[in-house]
Design a protein around this motif. Sequence first.
Motif, PDB file in Angstrom:
ATOM      1  N   SER A 269       2.719   0.417  10.412  1.00 34.23           N
ATOM      2  CA  SER A 269       1.633   0.125   9.492  1.00 34.23           C
ATOM      3  C   SER A 269       0.342   0.830   9.916  1.00 34.23           C
TER       4      SER A 269
ATOM      5  N   THR B 205       0.835   5.891   6.683  1.00 34.88           N
ATOM      6  CA  THR B 205       1.325   4.713   5.975  1.00 34.88           C
ATOM      7  C   THR B 205       0.172   3.765   5.669  1.00 34.88           C
ATOM      8  N   GLY B 206       0.366   2.910   4.684  1.00 37.53           N
ATOM      9  CA  GLY B 206      -0.616   1.885   4.369  1.00 37.53           C
ATOM     10  C   GLY B 206      -0.611   0.796   5.431  1.00 37.53           C
ATOM     11  N   THR B 207      -1.465  -0.198   5.257  1.00 40.54           N
ATOM     12  CA  THR B 207      -1.627  -1.200   6.306  1.00 40.54           C
ATOM     13  C   THR B 207      -1.153  -2.588   5.937  1.00 40.54           C
TER      14      THR B 207
ATOM     15  N   PRO C  13       0.825  -1.204   0.000  1.00 40.49           N
ATOM     16  CA  PRO C  13       0.000   0.000   0.000  1.00 40.49           C
ATOM     17  C   PRO C  13       0.863   1.259   0.000  1.00 40.49           C
ATOM     18  N   SER C  14       0.288   2.347  -0.417  1.00 37.39           N
ATOM     19  CA  SER C  14       0.997   3.618  -0.486  1.00 37.39           C
ATOM     20  C   SER C  14       0.896   4.377   0.825  1.00 37.39           C
ATOM     21  N   THR C  15       1.813   5.322   1.004  1.00 40.56           N
ATOM     22  CA  THR C  15       1.752   6.285   2.089  1.00 40.56           C
ATOM     23  C   THR C  15       1.063   7.517   1.510  1.00 40.56           C
ATOM     24  N   THR C  16       0.034   8.003   2.204  1.00 41.02           N
ATOM     25  CA  THR C  16      -0.863   9.000   1.625  1.00 41.02           C
ATOM     26  C   THR C  16      -0.994  10.244   2.486  1.00 41.02           C
TER      27      THR C  16
ATOM     28  N   GLN D  13       0.069  10.559  -2.978  1.00 40.26           N
ATOM     29  CA  GLN D  13       0.913   9.531  -2.375  1.00 40.26           C
ATOM     30  C   GLN D  13       2.385   9.947  -2.336  1.00 40.26           C
TER      31      GLN D  13
END
Length: 179
Positions: free
Chosen positions: A122, A172-174, A42-45, A57
């Motif tokens: 995460s 951050t994504g999970t 997953p992306s960091t947004t 992102q």
Amino acid sequence: MVHLKTLALGLLSLAAPSLKAAPIADVSERSNIVCFIVVHGPSTTAITPGTAVTGLQLARSSTGAVILATEGFATLVSYSNGGFGEFALCHYYWLNIGNSTHSYKPLSWDTDQETTNWSAGSGQIITALGTSTYSTTSTFLACNESDSWTLYLQTGKEVPSDVTCVETQLQTGTESSIA
């Protein structure tokens, strides 16, 4: 043997895009190796509602700058030793905080981990823990420079002149992270 495992893993990654493959060895320091490792995550947004950067992102520009973009890193993330690293092109790019007399600190992606005061995990908001020159902060400054949102760590209230800037936080994504 590591070369064959890396190549085999790379070929599997190309053949089956739905598989998640993690690096099995540090191949960044080996010469004459073509890296085929594909790692999805997953992306960091940017998450601050009502700003021009919400939903963008964390990314690395073609010149290596830290930016926010519609498509950013979607790879394995490492929080090792207080760092924040994104896996790409067969090695980690570490998010490093530069020095500045301004309250907005330049950020860079480097193959060497220099900054070790990130606090992240995460699904969490990325925070820079305090140092002797600034207090703990999870505020970033995104400035529209040359049709791109360049990212800075905001440690005060100053902003660059002659550009549009907004404050935001990064989450951050999970999935696909390692400690």
